[in-house]
Enzyme design. Sequence first.
Site, mmCIF file in Angstrom:
data_model
loop_
_atom_site.group_PDB
_atom_site.id
_atom_site.type_symbol
_atom_site.label_atom_id
_atom_site.label_comp_id
_atom_site.label_asym_id
_atom_site.label_seq_id
_atom_site.Cartn_x
_atom_site.Cartn_y
_atom_site.Cartn_z
ATOM 1 N N LYS A 30 -7.615 -8.431 -0.831
ATOM 2 C CA LYS A 30 -8.412 -7.201 -0.768
ATOM 3 C C LYS A 30 -8.810 -6.742 -2.162
ATOM 4 C CE LYS A 30 -7.303 -2.288 -0.261
ATOM 5 N NZ LYS A 30 -6.961 -2.032 -1.659
ATOM 6 N N ASN A 31 -7.827 -6.666 -3.063
ATOM 7 C CA ASN A 31 -8.124 -6.085 -4.376
ATOM 8 C C ASN A 31 -9.024 -6.966 -5.230
ATOM 9 O OD1 ASN A 31 -6.732 -3.838 -3.680
ATOM 10 N ND2 ASN A 31 -4.908 -4.274 -4.910
ATOM 11 N N ARG A 37 -11.076 3.971 -3.220
ATOM 12 C CA ARG A 37 -10.875 4.087 -4.650
ATOM 13 C C ARG A 37 -11.772 3.103 -5.426
ATOM 14 N NH1 ARG A 37 -8.551 6.606 -9.054
ATOM 15 N NH2 ARG A 37 -7.914 5.043 -10.535
ATOM 16 N N CYS A 81 -6.411 5.907 -0.916
ATOM 17 C CA CYS A 81 -5.163 6.304 -0.281
ATOM 18 C C CYS A 81 -4.567 7.518 -0.961
ATOM 19 C CB CYS A 81 -4.184 5.144 -0.330
ATOM 20 S SG CYS A 81 -4.513 3.912 0.923
ATOM 21 N N ARG A 90 -4.845 10.022 -8.910
ATOM 22 C CA ARG A 90 -5.397 8.742 -9.362
ATOM 23 C C ARG A 90 -6.639 8.997 -10.204
ATOM 24 N NH1 ARG A 90 -5.086 4.300 -4.641
ATOM 25 N NH2 ARG A 90 -5.275 2.917 -6.409
ATOM 26 N N PRO A 91 -6.424 9.423 -11.463
ATOM 27 C CA PRO A 91 -7.567 9.736 -12.317
ATOM 28 C C PRO A 91 -8.356 8.477 -12.695
ATOM 29 C CG PRO A 91 -5.524 9.798 -13.580
ATOM 30 C CD PRO A 91 -5.141 9.542 -12.152
ATOM 31 N N ASP A 107 -9.966 8.591 -15.837
ATOM 32 C CA ASP A 107 -10.297 8.917 -17.229
ATOM 33 C C ASP A 107 -10.368 7.675 -18.128
ATOM 34 O OD1 ASP A 107 -7.467 8.976 -16.544
ATOM 35 O OD2 ASP A 107 -7.094 9.407 -18.649
ATOM 36 N N LEU A 108 -9.512 6.685 -17.865
ATOM 37 C CA LEU A 108 -9.516 5.496 -18.725
ATOM 38 C C LEU A 108 -10.808 4.690 -18.537
ATOM 39 C CD1 LEU A 108 -5.820 4.320 -18.242
ATOM 40 C CD2 LEU A 108 -6.774 5.616 -20.156
ATOM 41 N N ASP A 114 2.443 -1.870 -4.748
ATOM 42 C CA ASP A 114 1.909 -1.901 -3.384
ATOM 43 C C ASP A 114 2.922 -2.406 -2.360
ATOM 44 O OD1 ASP A 114 -0.436 -0.845 -4.258
ATOM 45 O OD2 ASP A 114 -1.582 -2.705 -4.214
ATOM 46 N N VAL A 158 4.604 2.916 -11.621
ATOM 47 C CA VAL A 158 3.148 2.780 -11.787
ATOM 48 C C VAL A 158 2.439 4.077 -11.408
ATOM 49 C CG1 VAL A 158 1.091 1.487 -11.084
ATOM 50 C CG2 VAL A 158 3.260 0.283 -11.441
ATOM 51 N N ARG A 190 -7.580 -1.029 6.604
ATOM 52 C CA ARG A 190 -8.230 -1.035 5.289
ATOM 53 C C ARG A 190 -7.880 -2.300 4.517
ATOM 54 N NH1 ARG A 190 -7.849 4.114 1.647
ATOM 55 N NH2 ARG A 190 -8.811 2.490 0.442
HETATM 56 C C1 UD1 Z 1 -5.168 -1.103 -8.298
HETATM 57 C C2 UD1 Z 1 -5.029 -1.609 -6.890
HETATM 58 C C3 UD1 Z 1 -3.914 -0.863 -6.152
HETATM 59 C C4 UD1 Z 1 -2.622 -0.907 -6.948
HETATM 60 C C5 UD1 Z 1 -2.844 -0.477 -8.386
HETATM 61 C C6 UD1 Z 1 -1.623 -0.668 -9.255
HETATM 62 C C7 UD1 Z 1 -7.332 -2.173 -6.438
HETATM 63 C C8 UD1 Z 1 -8.553 -1.916 -5.649
HETATM 64 N N1 UD1 Z 1 -6.299 -1.385 -6.207
HETATM 65 O O1 UD1 Z 1 -5.553 0.258 -8.212
HETATM 66 O O2 UD1 Z 1 -3.738 -1.495 -4.888
HETATM 67 O O3 UD1 Z 1 -1.672 -0.048 -6.360
HETATM 68 O O4 UD1 Z 1 -3.916 -1.237 -8.973
HETATM 69 O O5 UD1 Z 1 -1.220 -1.977 -9.243
HETATM 70 O O6 UD1 Z 1 -7.275 -3.117 -7.210
HETATM 71 N N2 UD1 Z 1 -4.588 5.629 -14.347
HETATM 72 C C9 UD1 Z 1 -4.955 6.655 -15.193
HETATM 73 N N3 UD1 Z 1 -6.268 6.748 -15.567
HETATM 74 C C10 UD1 Z 1 -7.205 5.859 -15.155
HETATM 75 C C11 UD1 Z 1 -6.815 4.795 -14.295
HETATM 76 C C12 UD1 Z 1 -5.487 4.713 -13.908
HETATM 77 O O7 UD1 Z 1 -4.137 7.471 -15.569
HETATM 78 O O8 UD1 Z 1 -8.377 5.985 -15.533
HETATM 79 C C13 UD1 Z 1 -3.175 5.514 -13.911
HETATM 80 C C14 UD1 Z 1 -3.036 5.751 -12.396
HETATM 81 O O9 UD1 Z 1 -2.937 7.096 -12.102
HETATM 82 C C15 UD1 Z 1 -1.768 4.992 -12.085
HETATM 83 C C16 UD1 Z 1 -1.817 3.807 -13.065
HETATM 84 O O10 UD1 Z 1 -2.736 4.190 -14.088
HETATM 85 O O11 UD1 Z 1 -0.651 5.787 -12.377
HETATM 86 C C17 UD1 Z 1 -2.255 2.500 -12.427
HETATM 87 O O12 UD1 Z 1 -3.536 2.637 -11.855
HETATM 88 P P1 UD1 Z 1 -4.568 1.437 -11.818
HETATM 89 O O13 UD1 Z 1 -3.944 0.202 -12.360
HETATM 90 O O14 UD1 Z 1 -5.843 1.890 -12.414
HETATM 91 O O15 UD1 Z 1 -4.763 1.262 -10.268
HETATM 92 P P2 UD1 Z 1 -6.120 1.021 -9.492
HETATM 93 O O16 UD1 Z 1 -6.991 0.097 -10.266
HETATM 94 O O17 UD1 Z 1 -6.661 2.281 -8.997
#
Ligand code: UD1
Length: 422
Positions: free
Chosen positions: A22-23, A93, A117, A122-123, A125-126, A305, A327, A397
């Site tokens: 999926k991802n 997301r 979810c 789940r910001p 900002d990065l 996950d 995480v 999903r």
């Molecule tokens: C992806 C996966 C999700 C998995 C997650 C962590 C997809 C579609 N989804 O989600 O299934 O649970 O990786 O392995 O690939 N964060 C920030 N700012 C940002 C982005 C992230 O603070 O701009 C934080 C998040 O709040 C979280 C951490 O970084 O605490 C990890 O998030 P991230 O790796 O970005 O997860 P996703 O890509 O959303």
Amino acid sequence: MQKLLIEGEHPLEGKVVVSGAKNSAVALMPAALLTDQKVVLENVPDISDVGWMFEIMKQMGTSIRWQRRGAVEIKAGSRVIPVVPHELAKRLRASSLFLGPLLARYGKARVSFPGGCEIGSRPIDLHMKGLRELGAKIWVEHGYIMAETEGLRGEEIYLDFPSVGATENLMMAATLARGMTIIYNAAKEPEVVDLANLLIMMGAKVKGAGTDVIRIEGVDSLSGTQHTIIPDRIEAGTFLWAAMACGGDIVVEDVIPKHVEAVLRKLEEAGAKLHVGGDSIHLSAKGRPRAIQVKTLPYPGFPTDLQPVLVAVMMKGEGTSIINERVFDNRFGHVDELKRFGGLIKSDGRTAVITGRPRLSAAPVTASDLRMGAALVVAALGAEGVTEIEGLQYIYRGYERFEQKLAALGAKARIVGIDAAV
Ligand code: UD1
């Protein structure tokens, strides 16, 4: 409304074939926007998150269709409507992954803040910070992320956290930027490598994916290609842990064992007997699992996950398990629902302490996120009696034909009720 009924305490036996990840699928589909030529993705799972990505790309005006089962053909012409509307963005997301490719190829994007979810804050900002560093103007208006650029240029970017989505977005944006981009502290997840492999097949110059420094040298244009998506390591892990919850002897096929290394080590600690082949994993488990301690971490650590599923299994563990979530800030929303099976769990939002019991009892439960859904199914497999699970749209999903695959393994699982709109 549909419900999944599961009669627990029947061991799983037989073979199960893992679907495409999926991802990966939800990251590789937006990458097709980076070229005007045809991109064909194989091994795409037929799940609702893919369906929503399909819908978003259709509304943008790209040509997208299922060529045959598992194969999606995408062709994004020179014009698209670079908008991801709220009604669709709120569904998943991964809608944020359109920002990078839209900016890179069309110079603008308007993407509603993504949903997904309910697993805590789940910001993005990065993603935004990195895209700004590549030369995009980004602001927020009426709930939409607005982005524009006269042309992206390569830059050195350091990610404060190795975010999967931010790494993917920046990698896609950088493929068509002028000059060299270096992403430090990049995510190393297999899905990031899968995306890099697709981009390389499209003519991008990407090096270092799978390590924490990724270098991308921008090119003028990318071309079409055909690519097979990697197997879903989370689905594979779900079946393996499911067999721990109720005992069994199963073979998980079409898996890349290296992608689930941390999971396999923890399964062994919990008492599983494993035989790992080239692309298959044979697991046999008898009796209650042993209690274990686990920290979730970015890859190659234990995947967040699978944390909800692990909590479900350890409700029957021999001894006390400690699970630490590193995480996400707040990913124990499943704990209250799991307690309905009689599980003894204490959680403070970061850590769950689970005192295993020999018996769990079936209960009516409702999923409110994808992996919680999987955890409820796994708990039900190990519980005495018939569990009724609602909220199946969350499970759909991310899991393709989940109940059919479980039933083929001998689980007493069946759907009742009328199909609900997903
Ligand atoms: C992806 C996966 C999700 C998995 C997650 C962590 C997809 C579609 N989804 O989600 O299934 O649970 O990786 O392995 O690939 N964060 C920030 N700012 C940002 C982005 C992230 O603070 O701009 C934080 C998040 O709040 C979280 C951490 O970084 O605490 C990890 O998030 P991230 O790796 O970005 O997860 P996703 O890509 O959303």
